[in-house]
Design an enzyme around this catalytic site. Structure first.
Site, PDB file in Angstrom:
ATOM      1  N   GLU A 111       0.699  -1.276   0.084  1.00  0.00           N
ATOM      2  CA  GLU A 111      -0.084   0.012  -0.026  1.00  0.00           C
ATOM      3  C   GLU A 111       0.921   1.321  -0.082  1.00  0.00           C
ATOM      4  OE1 GLU A 111      -2.407   0.081   3.494  1.00  0.00           O
ATOM      5  OE2 GLU A 111      -3.124  -2.400   3.136  1.00  0.00           O
ATOM      6  N   LYS A 149       2.208   4.545   1.452  1.00  0.00           N
ATOM      7  CA  LYS A 149       2.462   5.120   2.830  1.00  0.00           C
ATOM      8  C   LYS A 149       2.131   6.483   2.729  1.00  0.00           C
ATOM      9  CE  LYS A 149       5.375   5.041   6.971  1.00  0.00           C
ATOM     10  NZ  LYS A 149       5.144   6.526   7.165  1.00  0.00           N
ATOM     11  N   ASP A 180       1.309  10.162   3.662  1.00  0.00           N
ATOM     12  CA  ASP A 180       2.195  11.193   4.742  1.00  0.00           C
ATOM     13  C   ASP A 180       1.436  12.380   5.021  1.00  0.00           C
ATOM     14  OD1 ASP A 180       4.298  11.923   5.924  1.00  0.00           O
ATOM     15  OD2 ASP A 180       5.232  13.015   4.455  1.00  0.00           O
ATOM     16  N   ARG A 233      -3.512   9.675  17.004  1.00  0.00           N
ATOM     17  CA  ARG A 233      -2.830   8.419  17.547  1.00  0.00           C
ATOM     18  C   ARG A 233      -2.360   9.004  18.953  1.00  0.00           C
ATOM     19  NH1 ARG A 233       2.447   5.319  17.320  1.00  0.00           N
ATOM     20  NH2 ARG A 233       3.228   7.181  16.596  1.00  0.00           N
ATOM     21  N   TYR A 287      -7.241   2.558   5.980  1.00  0.00           N
ATOM     22  CA  TYR A 287      -6.259   1.505   5.573  1.00  0.00           C
ATOM     23  C   TYR A 287      -6.173   0.212   6.704  1.00  0.00           C
ATOM     24  CZ  TYR A 287      -3.069   4.596   7.907  1.00  0.00           C
ATOM     25  OH  TYR A 287      -2.487   5.375   8.815  1.00  0.00           O
ATOM     26  N   LYS A 298       2.110  -5.314   4.061  1.00  0.00           N
ATOM     27  CA  LYS A 298       1.413  -5.909   5.316  1.00  0.00           C
ATOM     28  C   LYS A 298       1.345  -7.560   4.937  1.00  0.00           C
ATOM     29  CE  LYS A 298      -1.160  -1.978   6.206  1.00  0.00           C
ATOM     30  NZ  LYS A 298      -2.339  -0.984   6.175  1.00  0.00           N
ATOM     31  N   LYS A 339      10.313   3.246   3.511  1.00  0.00           N
ATOM     32  CA  LYS A 339      10.751   4.631   3.202  1.00  0.00           C
ATOM     33  C   LYS A 339      11.666   5.027   1.973  1.00  0.00           C
ATOM     34  CE  LYS A 339       9.746   7.360   6.178  1.00  0.00           C
ATOM     35  NZ  LYS A 339       9.897   7.769   7.512  1.00  0.00           N
ATOM     36  N   CYS A 367      32.742  44.564  -1.388  1.00  0.00           N
ATOM     37  CA  CYS A 367      31.527  44.281  -0.598  1.00  0.00           C
ATOM     38  C   CYS A 367      30.409  44.366  -1.387  1.00  0.00           C
ATOM     39  CB  CYS A 367      31.607  44.809   0.826  1.00  0.00           C
ATOM     40  SG  CYS A 367      29.833  44.554   1.790  1.00  0.00           S
ATOM     41  N   CYS A 401      28.591  47.709   0.688  1.00  0.00           N
ATOM     42  CA  CYS A 401      29.090  48.989   0.773  1.00  0.00           C
ATOM     43  C   CYS A 401      30.292  49.316  -0.072  1.00  0.00           C
ATOM     44  CB  CYS A 401      29.790  49.108   2.350  1.00  0.00           C
ATOM     45  SG  CYS A 401      30.948  48.110   2.780  1.00  0.00           S
ATOM     46  N   CYS A 450      34.273  41.472   4.524  1.00  0.00           N
ATOM     47  CA  CYS A 450      33.998  43.016   4.410  1.00  0.00           C
ATOM     48  C   CYS A 450      34.634  43.672   5.658  1.00  0.00           C
ATOM     49  CB  CYS A 450      32.598  43.319   4.246  1.00  0.00           C
ATOM     50  SG  CYS A 450      32.316  45.132   4.410  1.00  0.00           S
ATOM     51  N   CYS A 473      29.705  48.907   7.596  1.00  0.00           N
ATOM     52  CA  CYS A 473      28.983  48.160   6.481  1.00  0.00           C
ATOM     53  C   CYS A 473      27.509  47.974   6.848  1.00  0.00           C
ATOM     54  CB  CYS A 473      29.653  47.082   6.008  1.00  0.00           C
ATOM     55  SG  CYS A 473      28.577  46.119   4.857  1.00  0.00           S
TER      56      CYS A 473
HETATM   57  S1  IVH Z   1      -0.862   0.694   8.973  1.00  0.00           S
HETATM   58  C1  IVH Z   1      -0.468  -1.389  12.720  1.00  0.00           C
HETATM   59  N1  IVH Z   1      -0.922   1.456   6.477  1.00  0.00           N
HETATM   60  O1  IVH Z   1       2.506   5.453   8.880  1.00  0.00           O
HETATM   61  C2  IVH Z   1      -0.481  -0.839  11.459  1.00  0.00           C
HETATM   62  N2  IVH Z   1       0.046   2.911   8.315  1.00  0.00           N
HETATM   63  O2  IVH Z   1       5.037   4.359  10.192  1.00  0.00           O
HETATM   64  C3  IVH Z   1      -1.206   0.258  11.458  1.00  0.00           C
HETATM   65  N3  IVH Z   1       0.687   5.229   7.374  1.00  0.00           N
HETATM   66  O3  IVH Z   1       1.242   5.210  12.160  1.00  0.00           O
HETATM   67  C4  IVH Z   1      -0.766   1.255  10.450  1.00  0.00           C
HETATM   68  N4  IVH Z   1      -0.039   4.866   5.244  1.00  0.00           N
HETATM   69  O4  IVH Z   1       0.246   6.695  10.474  1.00  0.00           O
HETATM   70  C5  IVH Z   1      -0.657   1.866   7.811  1.00  0.00           C
HETATM   71  N5  IVH Z   1      -1.049   2.367   4.231  1.00  0.00           N
HETATM   72  C6  IVH Z   1      -0.786   2.474   5.441  1.00  0.00           C
HETATM   73  C7  IVH Z   1      -0.119   3.656   5.995  1.00  0.00           C
HETATM   74  C8  IVH Z   1       0.271   3.968   7.232  1.00  0.00           C
HETATM   75  C9  IVH Z   1       0.622   5.724   6.314  1.00  0.00           C
HETATM   76  C10 IVH Z   1       1.041   5.724   8.573  1.00  0.00           C
HETATM   77  C11 IVH Z   1       0.204   5.747   9.876  1.00  0.00           C
HETATM   78  C12 IVH Z   1       1.270   5.102  10.588  1.00  0.00           C
HETATM   79  C13 IVH Z   1       2.569   5.278  10.222  1.00  0.00           C
HETATM   80  C14 IVH Z   1       3.506   4.049  10.317  1.00  0.00           C
END
Ligand code: IVH
Length: 658
Positions: free
Chosen positions: A107, A109, A111, A130, A216, A280, A304, A398, A401, A416, A421
């Site tokens: 999936e 991630k 931000d 959270r 998610y 996952k 990442k 400079c 000045c 300078c 200045c």
């Molecule tokens: S799953 C127990 N899925 O990334 C698992 N997290 O570093 C629950 N995040 O705290 C998280 N996209 O805020 C999951 N597709 C995704 C995500 C995701 C972003 C964030 C989330 C989490 C952090 C983990």
């Protein structure tokens, strides 16, 4: 009337779902506005017909005075980060060694800010951040303004789902345009903007921020007879949640890598920010067997993306003059977004740095920003030269000045030498007022420059006579009664600072914050210090001959200034920072990585030190706590490897009572 309210509710819910969840509008904006207006009017006339889940909630209106706490039904965990193929391979191998035929869901991630949504009987009851994973903040009033969040599910069931509140790149751009027109500071990136918007007390403000949401995670899939995570995603989609269509079910490490590569290519064109890929385990029975560590599930990892490298044009190289007269070349860049922040300038440090990189004006250059490191020009793309680029020429006078520049022995920098200045003067004034020196609030660099140019500020003493010009100041652009009062109050307060702040602010050559503290502690007041001899000073550990001579020269040449400072009523004694006890800080060793919205590193550091904690640069097994902000560096990974406690932005702000 009840029937019409119900009908409008249905029409608007359906329209929201089609537009914001399915990305497939079915009615025009004008029609939507017309129905919404009608519903708002009816609800105003017949308040008893207004439900807490009415589509009119998306407009906002509810204001709270503080965030209540919500204890999560199950802890909200984060994920362990991985950064390369080997780590992904380890994860996959370990799982397939111990478990039969696993599959994986890849999936995006997102931000943003993670959120837990709780529904009872299909109706949204609460939305929570959270927090520290166990207890979060109640942001229900703002969550209700997010049109991608259903207020009413397609089935009347009890359920908790988790996902991310995000802000699209386009919304951030629009918002920043408005903010710049209003003279407000720009929001750094989508993540900070989303987090800041979701944590507004006034839901009308949150509503204007046009937040979005993806779901998610289903914490209790067994309650719904589901067997896999992929089924859980489908199930949540069927209830009306916005679930990404970019979730992929895969079997092998190779497929995971392909997903990552494809997504990395697509990333710049996505309408929102992502910072990696979450992988996952799909089978819920395997997930259950794998279980959790104290911080993370063992069945998921977050890959990442490496720090971003972007290309832009080097439009010019300009030179700035620091308070000591030091000349610094700066890259003027075609504005570009790197890791979510707009970059227009980058320091090129000195002549040698520019020559080593071989930069020419007009070059396309690679810019890079890794974690908490400031943006840097890394190299020119020589293959993209057109022949029209111009060679870099170091200046010899400079830029402000016109004085001929000098080189101080052995140093590569040019200076300078003109003490009058204007650039040097302005930067000295900025330094004096800065947070770590006299800490005069409300006086930004530009304001000081304007006050200098307008003739109100020529020397540091003039700060303390600004009150005489109070009426004139109020007339200046960007000033008002309130801001002028605030500045004058802060200037007055600065008279009470402990000696080390004054010593640092005076800008004595070689006296940084640390040495200023050392001198203040050793001599206790400025009168003792001003008579100190070189010999005496060099007896202090860390003070060498050059520094000692600088100090002696400074006091020799500035006798009148010191007298004036005392006459104005500025404190010249060492008081020391008042320290206090804080159970989260006192006695603990901290390392800071990444950026925290609204707090500079210095502010965090000074808070920790005031509370008798210490801050060091690198993570080791002696570190007690690592403060992790947005875009953290490798220190974060090290903290995870060494199992060191982490304070995220929310936890830190909680500790700092922000
Ligand atoms: S799953 C127990 N899925 O990334 C698992 N997290 O570093 C629950 N995040 O705290 C998280 N996209 O805020 C999951 N597709 C995704 C995500 C995701 C972003 C964030 C989330 C989490 C952090 C983990």
């Amino acid at each position: 009337m009840k029937e019409r309210v119900e009908e409008l509710t249905r029409i608007l819910e359906e329209a929201n779902y089609n537009y914001y969840v399915l990305d497939n509008p079915t009615i025009t904006d004008q029609e939507y506005d017309k129905y919404m207006r009608e519903l708002i009017d009816l609800e105003e006339k017949y308040p008893e017909l207004k439900k807490t889940t009415s589509p009119t909630m998306h407009v906002g209106g509810e204001v709270i005075d503080k965030f209540n706490k919500i204890t999560h039904q199950k802890p909200m965990l984060s994920l362990p980060d991985v950064f390369n193929e080997d780590e992904i391979e380890n994860f996959v191998n370990k799982i397939s060694e111990e478990h039969l035929n696993p599959s994986y869901v890849c999936e995006q991630k997102f931000d943003g800010l993670s959120v837990s949504l709780v529904y009872k009987n299909g109706i949204l009851i609460s939305g929570a951040t959270r927090g520290d994973g166990v207890v979060g903040e109640d942001i229900t009033h703002n969550v209700k303004t997010i049109k991608a969040v259903p207020l009413h599910l397609k089935k009347d069931i009890d359920i908790e789902v988790r996902g991310e509140i995000i802000m699209s790149k386009a919304t951030l751009e629009k918002l920043n345009k408005q903010r710049s027109e209003q003279g407000l500071p720009l929001l750094q990136n989508c993540r900070n903007a989303a987090a800041g918007s979701a944590r507004q007390l006034d839901s009308k403000v949150a509503a204007q921020r046009n937040l979005d949401n993806f779901i998610y995670h289903l914490p209790n899939p067994e309650d719904y007879g589901l067997k896999t995570h992929y089924e859980a995603l489908e199930f949540m989609k069927s209830l009306g949640f916005k679930v990404s269509s970019k979730c992929a079910l895969v079997k092998t490490k190779e497929e995971i890598i392909k997903y990552i590569d494809d997504l990395a290519k697509e990333r710049p064109n996505l309408p929102y920010d992502i910072d990696g890929v979450v992988i996952k385990v799909n089978e819920l029975d395997i997930q259950e067997k794998l279980g959790f560590t104290s911080k993370y599930p063992r069945w998921a990892i977050a890959y990442k993306f490496p720090s971003e490298e972007v290309y832009t044009k080097l439009k010019d190289i300009i030179f700035t003059v620091g308070r000591t007269g030091q000349i610094t070349p700066n890259a003027v860049l075609e504005p570009v977004i790197v890791m979510g922040s707009m970059i227009k300038r980058a320091t090129l440090h000195n002549e040698e740095y520019v020559r080593e990189l071989g930069l020419k004006i007009g070059d396309i250059v690679a810019i890079h920003k890794a974690g908490d490191v400031i943006p840097e020009v890394i190299r020119p793309l020589e293959e993209r030269r057109t022949g029209l680029e111009k060679d870099f020429v170091m200046i010899d006078t400079c830029p402000i000045c016109g004085e001929r520049l000098i080189k101080k022995d052995k140093l590569i920098d040019y200076f300078c030498p003109n003490e009058h200045c204007p650039a040097r003067k302005i930067n000295s004034l900025i330094h004096f007022a800065s947070r770590n020196a006299m800490n005069i609030d409300g006086l930004g660099d530009e304001i000081i420059e304007n006050l200098y140019n307008e003739g109100y500020l020529k020397t540091i003493l003039d700060f303390y006579y600004l009150y005489e010009h109070k009426e004139d100041l109020k007339e200046l652009e960007g000033f008002g009664e309130k801001s002028v009062n605030k500045i004058l109050e802060s200037i007055d307060n600065s008279k009470q600072n402990s000696l080390e702040r004054l010593l640092f602010g005076l800008g004595i050559s070689g006296i940084g914050e640390k040495n200023a503290k050392l001198l203040a502690r050793t001599y206790e007041n400025i009168d003792k210090l001003k008579y100190a001899t070189c010999e005496e000073l060099t007896n202090i550990k860390d003070i060498g001959n050059i520094l000692a001579q600088n100090i002696v020269d400074f006091f020799q040449n500035n006798k009148q200034l010191i007298e004036d400072i005392k006459n104005i009523g500025i404190n010249t004694n060492y008081i020391g920072e008042k320290s206090s006890f804080n159970e989260y800080i006192t006695g603990k060793k901290f390392v800071i990585t990444g950026t925290i919205e609204g707090l500079s590193r210095d502010e965090i550091k000074s808070f920790i030190e005031k509370n008798n904690g210490t801050v060091s640069e690198s993570v080791s097994k002696n570190t007690d706590i690592v403060i992790v902000g947005a875009n953290p560096g490798s220190k974060y990974q090290k903290a995870l490897d060494l199992n060191i406690m982490i304070y995220d932005e929310q936890k830190l702000k909680e500790v700092m009572k922000m």
